[in-house]
Every structure is written in structure tokens, then in C-alpha cells.
Design an enzyme around this catalytic site. Sequence first.
Site, PDB file in Angstrom:
ATOM      1  N   ASP A  83       0.812  -1.219   0.000  1.00 30.55           N
ATOM      2  CA  ASP A  83       0.000   0.000   0.000  1.00 30.55           C
ATOM      3  C   ASP A  83       0.845   1.269   0.000  1.00 30.55           C
ATOM      4  OD1 ASP A  83      -2.089  -1.752   0.267  1.00 30.55           O
ATOM      5  OD2 ASP A  83      -2.968  -0.776   2.023  1.00 30.55           O
ATOM      6  N   HIS A 228       3.678  -2.246   3.300  1.00 31.20           N
ATOM      7  CA  HIS A 228       3.695  -0.863   2.807  1.00 31.20           C
ATOM      8  C   HIS A 228       5.002  -0.520   2.091  1.00 31.20           C
ATOM      9  CE1 HIS A 228       0.381  -0.772   5.648  1.00 31.20           C
ATOM     10  NE2 HIS A 228      -0.046   0.317   5.033  1.00 31.20           N
TER      11      HIS A 228
HETATM   12 NI    NI Z   1      -2.665   3.249   3.159  1.00 36.30          NI
END
Ligand code: NI
Length: 272
Positions: A83, A228
Site C-alpha cells: 500500500d 507498505h
Molecule cells: Ni494506506
Amino acid sequence: MVDTNMRLISMLGLLTIIVIISLLFDYLRILKRPVRLGLGVAVLGIVVGFILTLNAVLPANHFYGPVFSESRTSQKLVALTFDDGPYPPYTGQVLDVLKERNIPATFFVIGQNAAKYPELLRRIVAEGHQLGNHTYNHVDLLKLDRQGIIAEIEKTNQVIAAAVGYPPHVMRPPHGFRDAVVMDAMAEKKLKVIEWSVASRDWVNPGAEVIAERTLGKVQNGSVILLHDGDGIAAALPREQTVAATRIIIDKLLAQGYTFVTVDEIRKMSEE
Ligand code: NI
């Protein structure tokens, strides 16, 4: 699943009023016989509010509409998702790790980051990965009205389509937060809402070993792993721990016999 278009915040506001009135009735002995009905309603209101909130923030709950968080499969399949990118140099480093091991993944990109680095989007697609929409400004969608939600999604889809030639058909709401209006807007835009089943809090950089350990401890057949390659729109924190953890996670899971697939592929594997 609820069919109302009431926002979570409106429902919580309404419940708060009900709780206050009920407590007042209890205090004034208006609703005290034969049982403490006022107090009972107040407690129920608090419990309902808590449940409504949990359903908006927990990744596997379907109360506001169908979300995908993992597959029920007996096959040793797992999906890696990243992400908040694209975010140089970390997105490129993640792509290098994936390329070395010939592993596909899914990248939920933030629109304004994607607008800055369209070449990274093209590399993601060229190397066989899937793209998803993670909103334009990485805002909590519970705080936006329907129009604002649609704008976040459309703007990001446009940036992605301009870079790679087509818009994505999956999205992940920032922090996973959604309510009935968010879900309804996604259905209108024909975007599947993707959550996750394995998170390691890699976003606070607890150390590559910790990220890998937490992830590996929770992985099972059909898991969707959240990692992430970016840091919201702040783009302040480094992501080298996630890059290093990705290497460990892939190697350990390959050794355990797992096959890595994209979100689309693991969605198809649900045996229901
Ligand atoms: Ni996010």
C-alpha cells in the site's frame, strides 16, 4: 449487510443521543420500573455503537457490504499486497525483490503518488503485478461525503489509466475504513473492496525481523498479506525494513511450499 445509506458517524451520533436520554430517564426514575429500562437501553446503545464501529474498521467484517480479506482454500496460496506507493526508492526495491524470485504482487497506489511516478506504475504492470486504487489523498473515507468519496476514486482511476492504459477494478480504503455509503459508492464505481487477513504493523518500522516474524506467524492458506512500500502522502518514513522483510517472508513461504498470486487470482480460489 445494511441497506441504509446512513453514515457511521450519523449512527453513532444518534446512538449517543439515545444513550444520554436513556441515562437521563434512568436518573429521573422515569424508566425505572419494573427494571431499569433507561439504563438497559443506554448499555445496549453503547454496545451497538461499539459493534457498528468495529465493523467499519476490522478488515474481515461484512456488515456494511462484501469485502474480500482472504480466500478459503486448501491450496498453499498467498497474496502479497503493498500500500501507499509508488514511493521511490522503496517501490523499485520491492519490485527488484519480487523480480529476483519471480513473484507477483498487488500494489494499492495513492493517486497523488501515482501522478508523480507514472513510470513506476508502468513497471509494476510490465512485471506482471496487479494495480489497485488506494484513493487520491489517502483520506479516511468515513470523513468524506459521497461526492468526495467518488472524486477520490475517480481521480485515482484516471491517473492510473493515463499511466498504464486501463483503470483498476479493485480498491483498498485507507486504513481499511468503510461504512454503508463507502461500500455503495464502490459498488457504483464497480470496484471490489479488498482488505487483508495478515498485518504486521510494518508502517511503524518495528524492524525487518519483527515484520517478517509477525507476518509468518499469521499466514495460512489463502492469506492476503498487507505491507507498505509507501508512507501515506507524507512520504517521510523510510521503507527499507519492509523491503528487507519482504525478502525474508518470500523465502520462508517458498520454503514452506507456498505459491504467490495476485489479489485477482486468490479471489478466484475461494472454495465456498
Ligand atoms: Ni494506506
